[in-house]
Design a protein around this motif. Sequence first.
Motif, mmCIF file in Angstrom:
data_model
loop_
_atom_site.group_PDB
_atom_site.id
_atom_site.type_symbol
_atom_site.label_atom_id
_atom_site.label_comp_id
_atom_site.label_asym_id
_atom_site.label_seq_id
_atom_site.Cartn_x
_atom_site.Cartn_y
_atom_site.Cartn_z
ATOM 1 N N SER A 107 0.732 -1.246 0.066
ATOM 2 C CA SER A 107 -0.108 -0.059 -0.011
ATOM 3 C C SER A 107 0.816 1.313 -0.058
ATOM 4 O O SER A 107 2.094 1.227 -0.284
ATOM 5 C CB SER A 107 -0.968 -0.086 1.156
ATOM 6 O OG SER A 107 -0.249 0.196 2.466
ATOM 7 N N LEU A 108 0.453 2.458 0.069
ATOM 8 C CA LEU A 108 1.081 3.569 0.037
ATOM 9 C C LEU A 108 1.429 3.939 1.563
ATOM 10 O O LEU A 108 2.271 4.887 1.684
ATOM 11 C CB LEU A 108 -0.004 4.919 -0.345
ATOM 12 C CG LEU A 108 -0.387 4.831 -1.970
ATOM 13 C CD1 LEU A 108 -1.217 5.896 -2.227
ATOM 14 C CD2 LEU A 108 0.678 4.647 -2.731
ATOM 15 N N VAL A 109 1.096 3.160 2.502
ATOM 16 C CA VAL A 109 1.704 3.427 3.749
ATOM 17 C C VAL A 109 2.771 2.434 4.236
ATOM 18 O O VAL A 109 2.162 1.155 3.941
ATOM 19 C CB VAL A 109 0.335 3.115 4.936
ATOM 20 C CG1 VAL A 109 0.936 3.396 6.387
ATOM 21 C CG2 VAL A 109 -0.747 4.020 4.299
ATOM 22 N N ILE B 265 7.204 -5.855 19.889
ATOM 23 C CA ILE B 265 8.649 -5.364 19.540
ATOM 24 C C ILE B 265 8.586 -4.739 18.323
ATOM 25 O O ILE B 265 8.899 -3.706 18.043
ATOM 26 C CB ILE B 265 9.446 -6.479 19.430
ATOM 27 C CG1 ILE B 265 9.838 -7.026 21.007
ATOM 28 C CG2 ILE B 265 10.703 -6.194 18.731
ATOM 29 C CD1 ILE B 265 10.886 -8.028 20.873
ATOM 30 N N PHE B 266 7.788 -5.133 17.397
ATOM 31 C CA PHE B 266 7.305 -4.758 15.926
ATOM 32 C C PHE B 266 6.263 -3.882 15.567
ATOM 33 O O PHE B 266 5.989 -3.700 14.608
ATOM 34 C CB PHE B 266 7.693 -5.616 14.731
ATOM 35 C CG PHE B 266 8.854 -6.432 14.621
ATOM 36 C CD1 PHE B 266 9.970 -5.781 14.533
ATOM 37 C CD2 PHE B 266 9.038 -7.824 14.527
ATOM 38 C CE1 PHE B 266 11.152 -6.146 14.315
ATOM 39 C CE2 PHE B 266 10.448 -8.426 14.338
ATOM 40 C CZ PHE B 266 11.315 -7.578 14.212
ATOM 41 N N ARG B 267 5.628 -3.429 16.875
ATOM 42 C CA ARG B 267 4.653 -2.633 16.760
ATOM 43 C C ARG B 267 4.906 -1.320 15.859
ATOM 44 O O ARG B 267 5.869 -0.638 15.987
ATOM 45 C CB ARG B 267 4.183 -1.916 17.991
ATOM 46 C CG ARG B 267 5.131 -1.047 18.850
ATOM 47 C CD ARG B 267 4.485 -0.983 20.210
ATOM 48 N NE ARG B 267 5.423 -0.107 21.325
ATOM 49 C CZ ARG B 267 6.344 -0.236 21.736
ATOM 50 N NH1 ARG B 267 6.909 -1.656 21.621
ATOM 51 N NH2 ARG B 267 7.063 0.791 22.312
ATOM 52 N N SER B 268 3.885 -0.978 14.864
ATOM 53 C CA SER B 268 4.189 -0.014 13.925
ATOM 54 C C SER B 268 3.514 1.304 14.370
ATOM 55 O O SER B 268 2.549 1.370 15.180
ATOM 56 C CB SER B 268 3.385 -0.301 12.593
ATOM 57 O OG SER B 268 3.716 0.620 11.722
ATOM 58 N N HIS B 269 4.143 2.430 13.875
ATOM 59 C CA HIS B 269 3.660 3.786 14.191
ATOM 60 C C HIS B 269 2.425 4.024 13.043
ATOM 61 O O HIS B 269 1.847 5.119 13.166
ATOM 62 C CB HIS B 269 4.754 4.847 14.175
ATOM 63 C CG HIS B 269 4.405 6.254 14.525
ATOM 64 N ND1 HIS B 269 4.057 6.432 15.778
ATOM 65 C CD2 HIS B 269 4.437 7.505 13.888
ATOM 66 C CE1 HIS B 269 3.771 7.626 15.925
ATOM 67 N NE2 HIS B 269 4.082 8.606 14.945
ATOM 68 N N THR B 270 2.556 3.389 12.150
ATOM 69 C CA THR B 270 1.315 3.372 11.207
ATOM 70 C C THR B 270 0.475 2.387 11.368
ATOM 71 O O THR B 270 0.533 1.448 12.069
ATOM 72 C CB THR B 270 1.824 3.598 9.895
ATOM 73 O OG1 THR B 270 2.464 2.255 9.560
ATOM 74 C CG2 THR B 270 2.871 4.591 9.511
ATOM 75 N N ALA B 271 -0.678 2.125 10.381
ATOM 76 C CA ALA B 271 -1.630 1.085 10.285
ATOM 77 C C ALA B 271 -0.810 -0.256 9.445
ATOM 78 O O ALA B 271 -1.518 -1.116 9.432
ATOM 79 C CB ALA B 271 -2.741 1.609 9.445
ATOM 80 N N GLU B 272 0.095 -0.057 9.164
ATOM 81 C CA GLU B 272 0.799 -1.141 8.230
ATOM 82 C C GLU B 272 1.749 -1.725 9.032
ATOM 83 O O GLU B 272 2.785 -1.237 9.761
ATOM 84 C CB GLU B 272 1.782 -0.423 7.215
ATOM 85 C CG GLU B 272 2.181 -1.441 6.180
ATOM 86 C CD GLU B 272 1.353 -2.149 5.237
ATOM 87 O OE1 GLU B 272 1.651 -3.034 4.702
ATOM 88 O OE2 GLU B 272 0.077 -1.824 5.205
#
Length: 254
Positions: A65-67, A115-122
């Motif tokens: 996606s674009l994110v 640990i891999f939590r994202s700052h975006t929805a991706e």
Amino acid sequence: MEYLSPLSSSLYIMQNAEHICENSDCPFNLNCWANQELTPSATDERSIEWIFVTSLLNFSFWSNSLVNFEVLFRNKTYTGYWALCAAINRALDEGPDILNPKVYQSMTVEQLRHIFRSHTAESIPLFDERLNTLKDAGKTLLEHFNGSFKNALFSCDNSAAKLLKLLCDYFPSFRDYALYKGKQGEEIANGSELEVEIRAATISAVHNIVKFMKSKNAKWNSILVDNFLWYYRRSHANEIDAKVPMHRTRCIYY
């Protein structure tokens, strides 16, 4: 099992390539390679384990996606490989100890997702593959190398060839090979000749750059050239993508 070296494979592939060719006339400039903000500055055992863990997980960050998958660390966001480094460093600040094979061989889904939590929805791509890679590597280190990649590294007696063989023999995620016109080369997700040739061209090009630099009495090796090219690509992504779009393959090898 015997493996052709990446360079031997690449030179053979480029001699027989039908889709890719190298342009040896392209000019280039090399700036001094400097430590980056997220990589270890110390030359100690923890740095060895950091390099191993990030190498295990250093693959496939691009988004459909674009994110993009992004990691927020110390008030700054990172994407791609730097997002991985930021996530590892964030975990070292918060816990659990992601560099300890005893910890990551029993890592849970919930722990790694945090640990891999994202700052975006991706989310980070290939999450399950990363979890399995970590758990398998941790188990191997505990069973064969007394719970430390340092021991595996030191057993190679400063030989890159021995290290390559050790990685291929003991860690399946580094067992990156395939058949190319009857020869063993690099395994990739779709196995197309085009992609194999693209990857071979990158290795061959680095090899030729190193030869050129040595002819000018410059003390450069493949690692330094690879880092320079990777960092240059990151720093000029928009300009390069406008002319030469990056190919995409979803796999655990890169």
